[in-house]
Write a protein that holds these residues in place. Sequence first.
Motif, PDB file in Angstrom:
ATOM      1  N   GLU A  25       0.829  -1.201   0.000  1.00  0.00           N
ATOM      2  CA  GLU A  25       0.000   0.000   0.000  1.00  0.00           C
ATOM      3  C   GLU A  25       0.865   1.255   0.000  1.00  0.00           C
ATOM      4  OE1 GLU A  25      -2.553   0.264   3.337  1.00  0.00           O
ATOM      5  OE2 GLU A  25      -3.618   2.040   2.597  1.00  0.00           O
ATOM      6  N   THR A  28       0.897   4.058  -2.900  1.00  0.00           N
ATOM      7  CA  THR A  28       0.630   5.481  -2.618  1.00  0.00           C
ATOM      8  C   THR A  28       1.768   6.360  -3.138  1.00  0.00           C
ATOM      9  OG1 THR A  28      -0.608   4.842  -0.642  1.00  0.00           O
ATOM     10  CG2 THR A  28       0.127   7.121  -0.788  1.00  0.00           C
ATOM     11  N   CYS A  46       1.559   6.629  -6.961  1.00  0.00           N
ATOM     12  CA  CYS A  46       0.493   7.544  -7.395  1.00  0.00           C
ATOM     13  C   CYS A  46       0.916   9.002  -7.228  1.00  0.00           C
ATOM     14  CB  CYS A  46      -0.772   7.265  -6.583  1.00  0.00           C
ATOM     15  SG  CYS A  46      -1.540   5.674  -6.953  1.00  0.00           S
ATOM     16  N   ARG A 104      -8.162   8.133 -12.442  1.00  0.00           N
ATOM     17  CA  ARG A 104      -8.022   8.204 -10.994  1.00  0.00           C
ATOM     18  C   ARG A 104      -9.364   7.992 -10.296  1.00  0.00           C
ATOM     19  NH1 ARG A 104      -5.579  13.580  -8.514  1.00  0.00           N
ATOM     20  NH2 ARG A 104      -7.438  14.394  -9.526  1.00  0.00           N
ATOM     21  N   GLN A 105     -10.434   8.563 -10.900  1.00  0.00           N
ATOM     22  CA  GLN A 105     -11.742   8.369 -10.286  1.00  0.00           C
ATOM     23  C   GLN A 105     -12.151   6.900 -10.342  1.00  0.00           C
ATOM     24  OE1 GLN A 105     -14.395  11.045 -12.315  1.00  0.00           O
ATOM     25  NE2 GLN A 105     -13.300  12.911 -11.595  1.00  0.00           N
ATOM     26  N   ARG A 130     -10.158   4.321 -10.591  1.00  0.00           N
ATOM     27  CA  ARG A 130      -9.236   3.560  -9.750  1.00  0.00           C
ATOM     28  C   ARG A 130      -9.642   3.638  -8.287  1.00  0.00           C
ATOM     29  NH1 ARG A 130      -3.903   6.610  -9.076  1.00  0.00           N
ATOM     30  NH2 ARG A 130      -5.370   7.740  -7.729  1.00  0.00           N
ATOM     31  N   ASP A 131      -9.935   4.846  -7.820  1.00  0.00           N
ATOM     32  CA  ASP A 131     -10.296   5.011  -6.412  1.00  0.00           C
ATOM     33  C   ASP A 131     -11.618   4.339  -6.093  1.00  0.00           C
ATOM     34  OD1 ASP A 131      -8.947   8.419  -6.263  1.00  0.00           O
ATOM     35  OD2 ASP A 131      -7.965   6.443  -6.150  1.00  0.00           O
ATOM     36  N   LEU A 157     -10.993   0.598  -5.757  1.00  0.00           N
ATOM     37  CA  LEU A 157     -10.322   0.210  -4.526  1.00  0.00           C
ATOM     38  C   LEU A 157     -11.245   0.241  -3.319  1.00  0.00           C
ATOM     39  CD1 LEU A 157      -6.854   1.965  -4.993  1.00  0.00           C
ATOM     40  CD2 LEU A 157      -7.396  -0.467  -5.215  1.00  0.00           C
ATOM     41  N   ARG A 158     -12.346   0.974  -3.454  1.00  0.00           N
ATOM     42  CA  ARG A 158     -13.301   1.003  -2.345  1.00  0.00           C
ATOM     43  C   ARG A 158     -14.231  -0.208  -2.365  1.00  0.00           C
ATOM     44  NH1 ARG A 158     -13.192   6.641  -3.573  1.00  0.00           N
ATOM     45  NH2 ARG A 158     -14.994   6.409  -4.965  1.00  0.00           N
TER      46      ARG A 158
END
Length: 495
Positions: free
Chosen positions: A82, A86, A89, A125-126, A128-129, A132-133
């Motif tokens: 992780e 991070t 990114c 990015r949207q 991807r995020d 991940l949720r």
Amino acid sequence: MAPNKTTRGGISLRRRVTAWLAAILLVTMLSNGIATVVGQWAVRAFDALLADNAACYTVQDAIKNETQAFARYVRQPTSESEQAYTAACAAAEQSLAALPFDYARIGAERYARTWNLLQGYEGYRQERDAFLRLSPAADTYIERMYHVMALQDYLAEYALRLTQATLEQENTLYSSTAAHIRHLPWLYLGLFLTAAALMVLLVRGLSRAVVRPLLELAQASRSIAEGDLSGPDLPIKSSDEVGRLTGTFNQMKHAMAQQLSTQQALHREEVRNLALEKDLEHTRLEVLKSQVNPHFLFNTLNMISCMARLEDASTTDQMIVHLGSLFRHNLRTKRQQITLEEELDGLEDYIYLQQMRFDGRITVEKSIRVQPAAVLVPSFTLQPVVENAYSHGLKSCEEGGRILLRAWMQGSVLVLTVADNGRGMTAEELDTLQARIAQSEQTGRSIGLGNISRRIGMLYPGGKMQVYSRAGRGTVVRFEIPQTQWTEEREGEPS
């Protein structure tokens, strides 16, 4: 102030040289200025090209690193993966923000590809995020994961296209810049040839106006230095500074010829006077030294005569042996300066005789903190001082007394002191003694302390003798003798 124009209406030498030097300086400064400006322009252009390429390659590497970190994090969602994800990114976002995005500078094609890459990354990015949720157990987890990976491929493709567009544009700029740079050697060559031509003209002008006349002056000066003043006068070919210098040189040569014979006669007279003064100084020193020896002879002979009446022949024999040794030392010492070791050797015989005279009630102590063989003193320095201590300071002391002889170095100055604890002198007696010493230093007619002080001043510039005394407290005589050849380790004053 002398006018700059010569009497013939020409330009002065100073103005001619100044004009040529100014022209050469102007061409040199112009050449350096053009080279500096062009060099800075080329460096800035190449720096911009390299910076754009570096930015594009950085974006490519950052997107690749983020894709790999994302895959590792999805497969193994540990704290280490992780952190790596991070950081990848953050690096990708930082590299995208560093891309040039000025339309006027980068042109339409690069602007469009950069805009596509930035907008694509925002959408990626949207997605991807949001992925991940999701929980790995969600029905759409796999589908959304492949969608994100597809977006990563698109971003990599966008970055590659941007890099290609940048390289194509910069190749064109590089070719244009290189074409201009290829003309620079010719420009520099032209400036160099111009400066060289001006330099050649200046050298030729200076040779005719300055170098040749100065060479003639140098040759004439060498002849004068060798004592030949019979040469012809130098011709005056111009009325500038060099011409005036030549005329002055001719006048100086005539004046030197008139004064040379007088100067030579004065020099011979001066050399003769110096030799006479040296002989006189040596004679004065010999006379001053010779005054010391007879002064002690009378007292010693009287003492030996008295002891011979009172004691057996063995004691008298020892005293005569020491007296003979002392006389041999005095007669053998013809130098003005001797080592402290030699001076102490002669003093030992004198002290023995005085000890016999006073029946041992006066003790003599020594504290020598230097190497006696390494320092120089005027001959017959200590004996008269020790004699004064016996005869004037301690003779009337029925209970006896003590004499202390000390030697040490202060820097490069040898310090000698002879102290006694005898009757001493009142302030008036000390003033009288100081006046007698000062008078003897001027007249050279005294013996004892005045004689020693005079010799120290003559042999050792800066050397001196001082006398300290108080009634009932004894007397101290201090000598300071510079040692110009002193090389030993410096030692302090003995306690």
